[in-house]
Design a protein around this motif. Structure first.
Motif, PDB file in Angstrom:
ATOM      1  N   ARG A 128      38.335  35.358  37.197  1.00 40.32           N
ATOM      2  CA  ARG A 128      38.402  36.021  38.380  1.00 40.32           C
ATOM      3  C   ARG A 128      37.827  37.628  37.975  1.00 40.32           C
ATOM      4  O   ARG A 128      37.535  38.267  39.105  1.00 40.32           O
ATOM      5  N   THR A 129      38.313  38.252  36.942  1.00 37.77           N
ATOM      6  CA  THR A 129      38.435  39.599  36.821  1.00 37.77           C
ATOM      7  C   THR A 129      37.889  39.967  35.305  1.00 37.77           C
ATOM      8  O   THR A 129      37.418  38.936  34.640  1.00 37.77           O
ATOM      9  N   HIS A 165      37.003  34.482  48.623  1.00 34.59           N
ATOM     10  CA  HIS A 165      37.556  35.227  47.504  1.00 34.59           C
ATOM     11  C   HIS A 165      38.640  34.592  46.978  1.00 34.59           C
ATOM     12  O   HIS A 165      39.025  34.806  45.741  1.00 34.59           O
ATOM     13  N   GLY A 168      38.066  32.274  44.508  1.00 36.52           N
ATOM     14  CA  GLY A 168      37.618  32.692  43.233  1.00 36.52           C
ATOM     15  C   GLY A 168      36.261  33.418  43.511  1.00 36.52           C
ATOM     16  O   GLY A 168      35.599  33.782  42.404  1.00 36.52           O
ATOM     17  N   ARG A 170      33.156  35.675  43.360  1.00 37.61           N
ATOM     18  CA  ARG A 170      33.179  37.159  43.060  1.00 37.61           C
ATOM     19  C   ARG A 170      31.904  37.807  43.494  1.00 37.61           C
ATOM     20  O   ARG A 170      31.686  39.348  43.298  1.00 37.61           O
ATOM     21  N   ASP A 343      36.985  45.550  40.298  1.00 40.06           N
ATOM     22  CA  ASP A 343      38.562  45.332  40.054  1.00 40.06           C
ATOM     23  C   ASP A 343      39.187  46.524  40.495  1.00 40.06           C
ATOM     24  O   ASP A 343      40.161  46.681  41.424  1.00 40.06           O
TER      25      ASP A 343
END
Length: 365
Positions: A128-129, A165, A168, A170, A343
């Motif tokens: 996710r990041t 979101h 997951g 993006r 992020d």
């Protein structure tokens, strides 16, 4: 396995029947530089901006990506041979899907993507990041980033955007949105961009009208993506960007992710390299990235037939004088920067503002 897949069509490569040497890069000009390409990619793997793999796997009765799968362009052995470290998996709704089915179809795509990753834990990891992308790489896994998804999946609701979101998502493609058309963004469209920034969802502007692209570039606090766009000056195509738009994209530190699609960028790796050269010149080396578009149904350049072939494209760029720094940005650094920026912006925005109502009363859709 083969007998179960005999009736499954495979992607056609442009020029695959042409009389060509086995290696499109002759040994006398390519052996050393190809080894150098492999070494560079070992340190800076490819973050591939668009893959249609989940939908390509859906009709197969059985598959094993870790062992190898000939029915698709992508499997774990070829990802490792091509030094691919991250893949953006398309969740876009197939053309012709009814509008009232878009949300359900996107959720089904999400479920399929998660199932594929869970079935291949030794090769793939859902992330996710930006930090999780790095963690996956350090663990020897290919990071899977979910998106782009079709804007039709929102149903003109910020609440649905937040739910996607949370599952997951993006990247969201804005092409085809009623609130992001030929006249630019409506008030609701501007609210969607603000909420995407607050959540950390990146905007994909491939195929969006020029006026919408310009407005989103001005409004978004995070870099925007064009996940399947090349240089219109090199090869005219509806999804390719003019030099003016490339310059604007570069000014915003967005990403032009050049696709490996024969119709859009040409039938050889050299043609693709021409686009990469042009985008680097006009928008800057921090604006250019790669988008394999494998398993999307498109025909690929004949010497870039699957995900294992990235070293040959990098070797061509090395021959053209690209520096190691520029190549590290192209393959990995620029995508990581965009994810990190999203992020960071999301964390800051969530401290300053609350979520917008699902359908703001004063926003025209």
């Amino acid at each position: 396995m083969a007998d179960l897949q005999d009736d499954i069509p495979t992607t056609t490569e442009v020029g695959e029947d042409d009389c060509l040497p086995d290696d499109p890069f002759p040994t006398e000009s390519g052996t050393d530089v190809l080894e150098r390409a492999h070494a560079l990619l070992a340190a800076h793997p490819v973050a591939d901006g668009y893959s249609g793999l989940p939908r390509a796997l859906a009709p197969l009765p059985w598959y094993d990506l870790e062992l190898g799968e000939t029915a698709v362009d992508t499997d774990v052995p070829r990802l490792r041979e091509g030094h691919v470290g991250a893949l953006f998996w398309s969740l876009q709704v197939p053309e012709g899907e009814r509008a009232d089915r878009a949300v359900g179809a996107t959720l089904e795509q999400l479920d399929l993507a998660r199932t594929v990753v869970e079935r291949h834990p030794e090769g793939l990891r859902l992330v996710r990041t930006a930090g999780q992308v790095i963690d996956a790489r350090h663990c020897g896994r290919v990071a899977v980033v979910l998106g782009p998804a079709s804007v039709a999946a929102l149903g003109d609701s910020l609440g649905i955007l937040r739910v996607l979101h949370s599952l997951g998502l993006r990247v969201l493609s804005l092409a085809g949105a009623s609130w992001a058309g030929e006249e630019g963004l409506t008030r609701f469209g501007e609210e969607v961009i603000r909420e995407m920034n607050r959540l950390g969802v990146l905007a994909d502007l491939t195929g969006a009208p020029e006026v919408t692209l310009a407005r989103v570039l001005a409004l978004s606090k995070t870099p925007v993506l064009c996940t399947r766009s090349a240089a219109a000056a090199v090869r005219p195509h509806p999804a390719n960007l003019s030099d003016d738009l490339l310059a604007r994209l570069g000014g915003q530190k967005g990403l032009c992710m050049v696709p490996l699609i024969a119709e859009q960028t040409g039938s050889t790796a050299r043609d693709v390299a021409d686009h990469l050269d042009h985008v680097r010149t006009v928008a800057g080396p921090e604006c250019v990235a790669l988008s394999g578009t494998y398993d999307s149904g498109a025909a690929h350049p004949r010497d870039l037939a699957d995900t294992s072939r990235y070293p040959h494209l990098i070797a061509e760029l090395l021959r053209r004088g690209w520096s190691d720094t520029e190549l590290s940005l192209l393959t990995w650094g620029n995508v990581q920067r965009a994810l990190r920026s999203a992020d960071f912006t999301a964390r800051a925005a969530q401290r300053r503002r609350e979520p917008s109502p699902p359908r703001p009363a004063d926003a025209d859709v």
